[in-house]
Design a protein around this motif. Structure first.
Motif, PDB file in Angstrom:
ATOM      1  N   UNK A 132      -1.308 -16.460   1.585  1.00 41.26           N
ATOM      2  CA  UNK A 132      -2.699 -16.607   1.198  1.00 41.26           C
ATOM      3  C   UNK A 132      -3.357 -15.231   1.150  1.00 41.26           C
ATOM      4  N   UNK A 133      -4.062 -14.975   0.062  1.00 40.42           N
ATOM      5  CA  UNK A 133      -4.746 -13.693  -0.086  1.00 40.42           C
ATOM      6  C   UNK A 133      -3.941 -12.643  -0.811  1.00 40.42           C
ATOM      7  N   UNK A 134      -2.752 -13.007  -1.331  1.00 41.80           N
ATOM      8  CA  UNK A 134      -1.876 -12.024  -1.977  1.00 41.80           C
ATOM      9  C   UNK A 134      -1.368 -12.550  -3.313  1.00 41.80           C
ATOM     10  N   UNK A 135      -1.370 -11.676  -4.316  1.00 41.11           N
ATOM     11  CA  UNK A 135      -0.749 -11.967  -5.613  1.00 41.11           C
ATOM     12  C   UNK A 135       0.375 -10.958  -5.816  1.00 41.11           C
ATOM     13  N   UNK A 136       1.339 -11.336  -6.646  1.00 43.24           N
ATOM     14  CA  UNK A 136       2.531 -10.506  -6.791  1.00 43.24           C
ATOM     15  C   UNK A 136       3.100 -10.659  -8.197  1.00 43.24           C
ATOM     16  N   UNK A 137       3.786  -9.630  -8.657  1.00 44.25           N
ATOM     17  CA  UNK A 137       4.526  -9.691  -9.919  1.00 44.25           C
ATOM     18  C   UNK A 137       5.842  -8.969  -9.725  1.00 44.25           C
ATOM     19  N   UNK A 138       6.887  -9.435 -10.401  1.00 48.67           N
ATOM     20  CA  UNK A 138       8.223  -8.852 -10.271  1.00 48.67           C
ATOM     21  C   UNK A 138       8.846  -8.693 -11.638  1.00 48.67           C
ATOM     22  N   UNK A 139       9.545  -7.583 -11.824  1.00 53.52           N
ATOM     23  CA  UNK A 139      10.171  -7.258 -13.106  1.00 53.52           C
ATOM     24  C   UNK A 139      11.687  -7.298 -12.950  1.00 53.52           C
ATOM     25  N   UNK A 140      12.403  -8.054 -13.800  1.00 51.15           N
ATOM     26  CA  UNK A 140      13.870  -8.085 -13.692  1.00 51.15           C
ATOM     27  C   UNK A 140      14.480  -6.786 -14.194  1.00 51.15           C
ATOM     28  N   UNK A 141      15.451  -6.278 -13.457  1.00 52.49           N
ATOM     29  CA  UNK A 141      16.207  -5.101 -13.879  1.00 52.49           C
ATOM     30  C   UNK A 141      17.681  -5.392 -13.664  1.00 52.49           C
ATOM     31  N   UNK A 142      18.529  -4.539 -14.206  1.00 52.08           N
ATOM     32  CA  UNK A 142      19.967  -4.746 -14.107  1.00 52.08           C
ATOM     33  C   UNK A 142      20.613  -3.560 -13.424  1.00 52.08           C
ATOM     34  N   UNK A 143      21.376  -3.829 -12.357  1.00 52.03           N
ATOM     35  CA  UNK A 143      22.217  -2.822 -11.712  1.00 52.03           C
ATOM     36  C   UNK A 143      23.630  -3.378 -11.759  1.00 52.03           C
ATOM     37  N   UNK A 144      24.375  -2.972 -12.768  1.00 49.75           N
ATOM     38  CA  UNK A 144      25.684  -3.578 -12.963  1.00 49.75           C
ATOM     39  C   UNK A 144      25.506  -5.058 -13.239  1.00 49.75           C
ATOM     40  N   UNK A 145      26.227  -5.875 -12.484  1.00 51.72           N
ATOM     41  CA  UNK A 145      26.133  -7.323 -12.663  1.00 51.72           C
ATOM     42  C   UNK A 145      25.271  -7.972 -11.590  1.00 51.72           C
ATOM     43  N   UNK A 146      24.573  -7.168 -10.813  1.00 52.92           N
ATOM     44  CA  UNK A 146      23.803  -7.686  -9.691  1.00 52.92           C
ATOM     45  C   UNK A 146      22.368  -7.962 -10.128  1.00 52.92           C
TER      46      UNK A 146
ATOM     47  N   UNK B 235       9.139  -5.067  -7.761  1.00 58.19           N
ATOM     48  CA  UNK B 235       7.941  -5.906  -7.678  1.00 58.19           C
ATOM     49  C   UNK B 235       6.795  -5.138  -7.038  1.00 58.19           C
ATOM     50  N   UNK B 236       5.604  -5.695  -7.146  1.00 55.14           N
ATOM     51  CA  UNK B 236       4.446  -5.118  -6.463  1.00 55.14           C
ATOM     52  C   UNK B 236       3.545  -6.251  -6.004  1.00 55.14           C
ATOM     53  N   UNK B 237       2.727  -5.976  -5.020  1.00 56.90           N
ATOM     54  CA  UNK B 237       1.763  -6.962  -4.533  1.00 56.90           C
ATOM     55  C   UNK B 237       0.378  -6.346  -4.456  1.00 56.90           C
ATOM     56  N   UNK B 238      -0.617  -7.215  -4.588  1.00 59.84           N
ATOM     57  CA  UNK B 238      -2.021  -6.821  -4.542  1.00 59.84           C
ATOM     58  C   UNK B 238      -2.799  -7.876  -3.761  1.00 59.84           C
ATOM     59  N   UNK B 239      -3.909  -7.507  -3.179  1.00 66.78           N
ATOM     60  CA  UNK B 239      -4.771  -8.538  -2.587  1.00 66.78           C
ATOM     61  C   UNK B 239      -5.362  -9.414  -3.676  1.00 66.78           C
ATOM     62  N   UNK B 240      -5.643 -10.658  -3.342  1.00 65.65           N
ATOM     63  CA  UNK B 240      -6.150 -11.596  -4.338  1.00 65.65           C
ATOM     64  C   UNK B 240      -7.479 -11.122  -4.923  1.00 65.65           C
ATOM     65  N   UNK B 241      -8.207 -10.313  -4.199  1.00 72.20           N
ATOM     66  CA  UNK B 241      -9.462  -9.768  -4.720  1.00 72.20           C
ATOM     67  C   UNK B 241      -9.232  -8.842  -5.904  1.00 72.20           C
ATOM     68  N   UNK B 242      -7.972  -8.399  -6.094  1.00 68.19           N
ATOM     69  CA  UNK B 242      -7.644  -7.543  -7.239  1.00 68.19           C
ATOM     70  C   UNK B 242      -6.711  -8.268  -8.210  1.00 68.19           C
ATOM     71  N   UNK B 243      -6.767  -9.597  -8.202  1.00 67.08           N
ATOM     72  CA  UNK B 243      -5.887 -10.369  -9.081  1.00 67.08           C
ATOM     73  C   UNK B 243      -6.145 -10.078 -10.556  1.00 67.08           C
ATOM     74  N   UNK B 244      -7.327  -9.572 -10.878  1.00 68.87           N
ATOM     75  CA  UNK B 244      -7.618  -9.225 -12.271  1.00 68.87           C
ATOM     76  C   UNK B 244      -6.725  -8.081 -12.763  1.00 68.87           C
ATOM     77  N   UNK B 245      -6.097  -7.356 -11.832  1.00 69.86           N
ATOM     78  CA  UNK B 245      -5.207  -6.245 -12.189  1.00 69.86           C
ATOM     79  C   UNK B 245      -3.757  -6.690 -12.348  1.00 69.86           C
ATOM     80  N   UNK B 246      -3.453  -7.941 -12.032  1.00 66.32           N
ATOM     81  CA  UNK B 246      -2.064  -8.368 -11.936  1.00 66.32           C
ATOM     82  C   UNK B 246      -1.307  -8.161 -13.243  1.00 66.32           C
TER      83      UNK B 246
END
Length: 252
Positions: free
Chosen positions: A198-212, A217-228
């Motif tokens: 509660x109070x946190x928003x997050x976004x994650x970007x897929x990347x490739x390291x070999x086959x793994x 990702x990054x996280x922000x407080x929900x008060x800055x969700x407009x930046x997500x």
């Protein structure tokens, strides 16, 4: 008289095996476990452990949080050089640029593994109240990693770690979770709003390291969700511009 036959060179098997491990580690600049390196180098695990101890001692590899990364000893291997021997240095620059807490995680041996968590200039990392490894359904890091798996692997993961409610926004119906993962667009950031904490928003970007399967990702407080969304696109552009020097590329 014809010249005497040239003797075959004497090959030192242990040296060959050690070099195969170093080459395998060079393909995983963010780290790989002993089991992964043994699998890539096609070596018995017991032999791998013995060689890894020696390679770490001599500086050809470095052990970091249970994973092995290329060390500082020169070998002349053909691989791109990373900007700084410690990935956290680069992630720190990203955290500063995004003004957000930044994370890196892998999906290894059927589990989510958080390798780095770097605070931003004015944002702390999210407290891991519930271990990330068992709550992949609820945070963008886990959702991004699971979206890179096939459907069978996703179902197997949810069978091992059934979705449980962490906040009022957490999606807990397995079929709904699977449906959302299947709709994730390849190479695009995954967003999450107060599903893990509660109070946190997050976004994650897929990347490739070999086959793994891997993610930044990054996280922000929900008060800055407009930046997500804008910050996620900034991270995507930053990654596409820079991460090729780490020997991995943005999936897309």
């Amino acid at each position: 008289m014809p010249p005497p036959p040239t003797a075959s060179p004497t090959l030192i098997g242990s040296v060959q095996r050690a070099l195969r491990l170093v080459e395998a580690a060079a393909e995983h600049p963010y780290g790989a476990t002993a089991k992964q390196l043994a699998r890539v180098a096609q070596l018995p695990l017991s032999t791998t452990y013995h060689l890894l101890r020696t390679l770490v001692h001599e500086g050809y590899l470095r052990r970091d949080k249970g994973q092995y990364v290329p060390g500082d000893a020169p070998l002349g291997l053909s691989r791109p050089a990373a900007p700084g021997s410690d990935p956290s240095q680069w992630l720190g620059k990203v955290a500063l640029e995004l003004d957000a807490a930044v994370y890196h995680a892998l999906y290894v041996d059927g589990e989510v593994r958080l390798t780095h968590a770097v605070p931003g200039p004015s944002h702390a990392v999210v407290e891991e109240g519930v271990p990330f490894g068992i709550s992949a359904h609820a945070h963008a890091i886990g959702q991004c990693l699971l979206s890179q798996l096939d459907e069978t692997s996703r179902r197997n993961h949810l069978d091992r770690h059934p979705p449980v409610p962490l906040t009022r926004n957490t999606v807990t119906e397995p079929e709904t979770v699977l449906s959302r993962l299947a709709r994730t667009r390849r190479g695009e950031p995954v967003h999450e709003s107060e599903e893990y904490a509660t109070g946190t928003v997050c976004a994650a970007l897929p990347i490739t390291i070999g086959a793994i399967p891997s993610t930044i990702a990054f996280s922000l407080p929900v008060t800055e969700s407009h930046r997500l969304h804008s910050t996620a696109q900034l991270l995507k552009a930053r990654s596409e511009r820079t991460l090729t020097s780490f020997s991995f590329t943005v999936t897309g």
